[in-house]
Structure formats: structure tokens, C-alpha cells
Scaffold this active site. Structure first.
Site, PDB file in Angstrom:
ATOM      1  N   HIS A 137       6.552  -1.250 -18.808  1.00 52.87           N
ATOM      2  CA  HIS A 137       7.576  -2.281 -18.582  1.00 52.87           C
ATOM      3  C   HIS A 137       8.891  -1.779 -19.168  1.00 52.87           C
ATOM      4  O   HIS A 137       9.014  -1.605 -20.375  1.00 52.87           O
ATOM      5  CB  HIS A 137       7.164  -3.595 -19.236  1.00 52.87           C
ATOM      6  CG  HIS A 137       7.876  -4.789 -18.685  1.00 52.87           C
ATOM      7  ND1 HIS A 137       9.243  -4.834 -18.528  1.00 52.87           N
ATOM      8  CD2 HIS A 137       7.408  -5.988 -18.249  1.00 52.87           C
ATOM      9  CE1 HIS A 137       9.588  -6.004 -18.012  1.00 52.87           C
ATOM     10  NE2 HIS A 137       8.486  -6.716 -17.829  1.00 52.87           N
ATOM     11  N   ASN A 195       5.201  -3.155   4.476  1.00 53.77           N
ATOM     12  CA  ASN A 195       5.116  -3.373   3.032  1.00 53.77           C
ATOM     13  C   ASN A 195       4.542  -4.772   2.812  1.00 53.77           C
ATOM     14  O   ASN A 195       5.248  -5.773   2.944  1.00 53.77           O
ATOM     15  CB  ASN A 195       6.500  -3.235   2.402  1.00 53.77           C
ATOM     16  CG  ASN A 195       6.475  -3.420   0.893  1.00 53.77           C
ATOM     17  OD1 ASN A 195       5.486  -3.855   0.319  1.00 53.77           O
ATOM     18  ND2 ASN A 195       7.587  -3.098   0.244  1.00 53.77           N
TER      19      ASN A 195
END
Length: 539
Positions: free
Chosen positions: A339, A462
């Protein structure tokens, strides 16, 4: 559920060693707590070594204390057995992927790029420059003319409402769950944990509640609903389930008495308090909703999503039950999360906001590829020591020394480990043509390794977090998965995040076994196909 109030006493004459035992044990308890509370991306090789030493610590203490007294064999034996039991219960349980299912929407939702272009052109107040830009994006996106768009965006006028968004969700989520329950033979009331993820559509009640209601699950089912976490949220869901299933439950009353009085024992009363569910099955559902994701304005950074996203969903059943191993397809080996949200550029490179005209859209920054590359570098530096053979780790270490210590700028200093020595199959999130090309180059992968991702992008578009499962289904449909093969799933998401999951196949997947339930079942023989750099729009 486990052992409650585990207690061990120490022989009287070993009292002088108590402070040392206390401080040593407390130190390793603290280190263990720190490692477990950290994200996987923060866990270094040293931390892994300390973790292993920590797990061995009870046995070392037991051996030491058992040697201290020849007059108290019973007490020493009790200590040895009790701490040995603790070591066994601290072992992580295997997490198995029993089976998964990807939905193939009805042909009523299939739409050519030309039709999509016409729909968006009629729905928005676009300038000529915006129309030309969207056309170029659709011609170069790497998606074919058979991917799926929800009915809400195929109607005229388009219906971008919460009602139609829920209809889209039900059209893909329920068939995926139906199929995975059928494949696994699992009754809905036998599901112990439900984890759902969808980034931009967060209804009330949630996706998880929608599934619990539809399938009339038990009132004590544990549910989580992940939102706003982008295309990598599917792997975050897998990692969450891993933490819920990984360790055996000892209960909250575990106490190890390393002293003769109760006050000292209280120091360790919270040690190993478990948060885990033994003998449980978890259902993970990954999807995205594009009804409310379409952008009808003229901001170019927000127009890219119109050309990329399509309908899709995947449902996965995970288990830590020993009886499920013989029928499971894969075992989860590692889940590594990175992250980069602390960095402002990373945090703001994918954002949902209103444009200058007040129209909602998702803006992609020009820094996206650089940010993704930086996140990938951190992720693989954590994953590498866990999966790479020792020879590759030595080469990488040598390159790091050249770069950091000697400030070298040669090709050797920029050495990238060969992950093909660690994995047989790669499922890279089908985020777009540019993403796949960059990762192929960065990881030095062959076209064969990238084929599942490219063909998934071409055939289904996608589909956000579920795309990884369409890619794995492609590998299975092609008969590529053999017993013992390792699969690396890697995805990127807003925030900015880069997440990985590593699986080992427990059996050879025969193409005939799942022909009826594989989304590629009717057309796998047509693939791979050549995907041109630019393809004119069909009507």
C-alpha cells in the site's frame, strides 16, 4: 474450539531464572505481535527469520526448563507437553481453493466497440475532440467486439440509476455464486464466511447482505463488504480470508504461567488470543459495476474508463478443512500486499471526482504507470525472498549492493529477478494494453506467459478484480495446469496498491472436467488470437 486456560508451573528451585525467562518470552511475544500487525509488504526476510525463531521459542524454553529439575519430573513433563501443544496450535492451517467460477453473461449484453461508441456519443454532450479521443481509445484498447456491457448502458437513453446498477450486480453475481456452489457441492447454509468486493457501487444493504438474503444463509455467517479499493480488491479479499482461516483457534482464555504467582501470569493472558475460524468455508465474490461508472463529460483523464471496463464477476470457495484437500484445486502459499497511500502522488493517481461541469467520473493520472512500477518493485522485493530459488536471491542481492553501496549504474546493478524460475503461470490483472506491455517488459515474461492476460482483456475486457480468475480459467481451459504448478496472481488498485497471491496446484486440471462450467468453454480452440495495435471500430 480449543484449549481454555492452559497453565504451566515451574519448579521452585528454578525461580532465579524467572526474570530471564519472562523478559525473553515477552520480547518474542512483542516481536510476533508487531510482525502480525504489519502488512505483508512490510515483512522483510529478517522478520520472517525472527518469526521462525519465535515459533521455536516455546520448545527451547521447554527443553531448558525440563533440564533444571530432576526432582520434579511431573512438573517438567507438564511444561513440555503444554508448550508443545501451544507450538502445534500456532502452526498455520493450510488454506485451500476448493473451486471457483467466472460468469459468462448472456449474449444480450454483448456489444461491439462501435455500438459502445454510438451509445456514449448519443448519451453525453461531447465535443468533437472528445468523440475523436474516445474513438482512438477504443481502437487501441486491446479489447475485442464480444465483451459485455450492462443493459443500462445499452438502452436509449442510458439509465444510470441505483436500480439499474443493482440489476447489473444481480445479473453477474448470482450466476457466479450459483455455479461455484454447484461445482463444490456446498450448500449455502454451510458457508461460514462471505467476503464481497466492488469498488464504485456500494449499495445499502451491501453486496454481502444481498448474497446472504438471496441464499438464505445462517444468521451467524460472518460477512465483509470491501469497497473503494480498486481492481486489486479481489486479492485483498483473499488475504482477508487467509487471515480468518490460517491459524487454529485457542480461545481468548489462553494463559501461559511462566511464574509461580497469578500476577506474573497476567502478563501473558492475551497471548495468542485467536481471531480465526477453524473448520470453515469462505465464499469470496469479486465484481465491478459499470452502470454508475460510465463518464459522460469531456475531461480526457476520465474518459479512459469508458473504453476499458466491461461486465464480469467471479466466485471463489476457500476452506481450511482437512477433508477438503483431496478435492481442492489449489493451496494458497502466500499473499503479499503493498500500500503506497502515504505517498501523495500514489494516493491521487486514481480518484473518483466531479469534473468542471459537475459530472462524476474516475480520473487516471499521467503518473499511473510510474506509480504502478514503484508499487510493483516494493511488492516483488517482499515476495521474492519467499518464492525465488537461492541462486536468484544471490544475484538480486549482488545487484542491490552494486546499486546502493557502489552507486553503480550498469545493467548488472538493475538486475530484475527471473520469476519464471519461481512460477509456471502468471495471471496479471488485465488493466489495459499499456499495463500488460509494461509488466511483460519489467518482469521479462514471454508472450506465452502473458497470453492468459491478453486474451482475457481481448475477450472479456477489464472486469476489474475478477479478471484474474478469468485468466486462471483460461489456463485451465488450455490444459496448462499440472499438479505442483505455481501460479502468481498480481493486481493493482487505487490508493495505490499492488497485491500478489501465490497458489500451488494440488492436481492436474483436465480440460474435460470443467468444460461445462468454464467461461471459455465454447471458444477456447479459437485462442490465442492476434491483437493488433490498432483495430478499426466495427458497426
Amino acid at each position: 474450539m480449543g484449549t481454555q486456560g492452559l497453565a504451566v508451573s515451574i519448579p521452585q528451585h528454578s525461580i532465579a531464572l524467572q526474570p530471564h525467562i519472562h523478559s525473553t518470552f515477552a520480547l518474542f511475544c512483542a516481536i510476533n505481535a508487531r510482525i502480525e500487525s504489519s502488512s505483508s509488504s512490510q515483512t522483510s526476510t529478517m522478520a520472517v527469520a525472527v518469526k521462525l525463531l519465535y515459533l521455536c521459542m516455546p520448545c527451547l524454553l521447554a527443553a531448558l526448563l525440563s533440564c533444571l529439575s530432576t526432582s520434579s519430573a511431573v512438573a517438567s513433563s507438564t511444561l513440555l507437553v503444554s508448550i508443545g501443544l501451544l507450538c502445534l496450535t500456532r502452526r498455520p492451517r493450510p488454506v485451500y481453493l476448493v473451486d471457483f467460477a467466472c460468469v459468462k453473461p448472456s449474449e444480450a449484453y454483448a456489444a461491439t466497440r462501435g455500438r459502445i461508441m454510438a451509445q456514449f456519443t448519443s448519451a453525453g454532450e461531447f465535443t468533437d475532440e472528445t468523440v475523436a479521443f474516445q474513438r482512438r481509445m477504443l481502437e487501441r484498447c486491446g479489447i475485442g467486439d464480444a465483451a459485455y456491457i450492462p443493459a443500462s448502458l445499452l438502452s436509449r437513453p442510458v439509465e444510470m440509476t441505483f436500480r439499474t446498477a443493482r440489476e447489473e450486480a444481480e445479473a453477474v453475481v448470482f450466476p457466479a455464486v450459483d455455479e461455484v456452489l454447484r461445482k463444490t457441492g456446498l450448500a449455502a447454509r454451510d458457508v461460514d464466511i462471505v467476503v464481497t468486493n466492488c469498488s464504485v457501487y456500494t449499495p445499502t444493504p451491501s453486496y454481502a447482505a444481498m448474497i446472504v438474503n438471496r441464499y438464505k444463509m445462517r444468521s451467524d455467517v460472518v460477512s465483509y463488504n470491501l469497497a473503494g479499493m480498486g481492481c486489486s480488491a479481489g486479492l485483498i479479499a483473499i488475504d482477508l480470508v487467509k487471515h480468518l482461516l490460517q491459524f487454529m483457534d485457542l480461545g481468548s482464555g489462553v494463559v501461559i504461567h511462566l511464574a509461580l504467582n497469578h500476577a506474573d501470569a497476567n502478563k501473558f493472558k492475551n497471548f495468542n488470543a485467536s481471531r480465526v475460524h477453524p473448520n470453515s468455508c469462505a465464499l469470496v465474490v469479486s465484481t465491478e459495476n459499470i452502470t454508475l461508472n460510465a463518464y459522460l463529460g469531456n475531461n480526457r483523464s476520465m474518459l479512459v474508463t469508458n473504453s476499458l471496463f466491461r461486465m464480469g464477476a467471479a466466485a471463489i470457495v476457500l476452506s481450511n478443512r482437512h477433508c477438503d484437500r483431496r478435492r481442492a484445486h489449489y493451496q494458497l502459499l502466500h499473499a503479499v500486499r503493498t500500500h503506497r497511500g502515504a505517498d501523495d502522488r500514489s494516493y491521487s493517481c486514481v480518484t473518483q471526482a466531479e469534473d468542471e461541469e459537475g459530472k462524476l467520473g474516475i480520473a487516471l493520472s499521467k503518473d499511473l504507470m510510474a506509480v504502478a512500477g514503484a508499487a510493483l518493485k516494493v511488492n516483488i522485493s517482499t515476495l521474492g525472498p519467499l518464492v525465488l530459488p537461492f541462486s536468484e536471491q544471490l544475484l538480486f542481492l549482488a545487484a542491490l549492493v552494486l546499486k546502493k553501496v557502489f552507486k553503480a549504474r550498469s545493467a548488472a546493478a538493475g538486475y530484475v529477478p527471473d520469476f519464471k524460475t519461481a512460477f509456471e503461470h502468471f495471471c496479471v490483472h488485465a488493466g489495459g494494453r499499456a499495463v500488460l506491455e509494461e509488466l511483460e517488459k519489467s518482469l521479462r515474461l514471454s508472450p506465452w506467459h502473458m497470453e492468459p492476460s491478453r486474451m482475457t482483456l481481448y475477450r472479456f475486457g477489464n472486469t476489474s478484480s475478477s479478471s484474474l480468475w478469468y485468466e486462471l480459467a483460461y489456463c485451465e481451459a488450455k490444459g496448462r495446469i499440472r499438479c505442483g504448478d505455481r501460479v502468481w496472481q498480481i493486481a493493482f488498485g487505487s490508493g495505490f496498491k499492488c497485491n500478489s497471491a501465490v497458489w500451488r496446484s494440488l492436481k492436474t486440471i483436465e480440460t474435460a472436467d470443467h468444460a461445462k462450467s468454464n467461461p471459455w468453454r465454447d471458444e477456447i480452440s479459437k485462442f490465442p488470437v492476434h491483437v493488433p495495435k490498432e483495430a478499426p471500430l466495427a458497426p
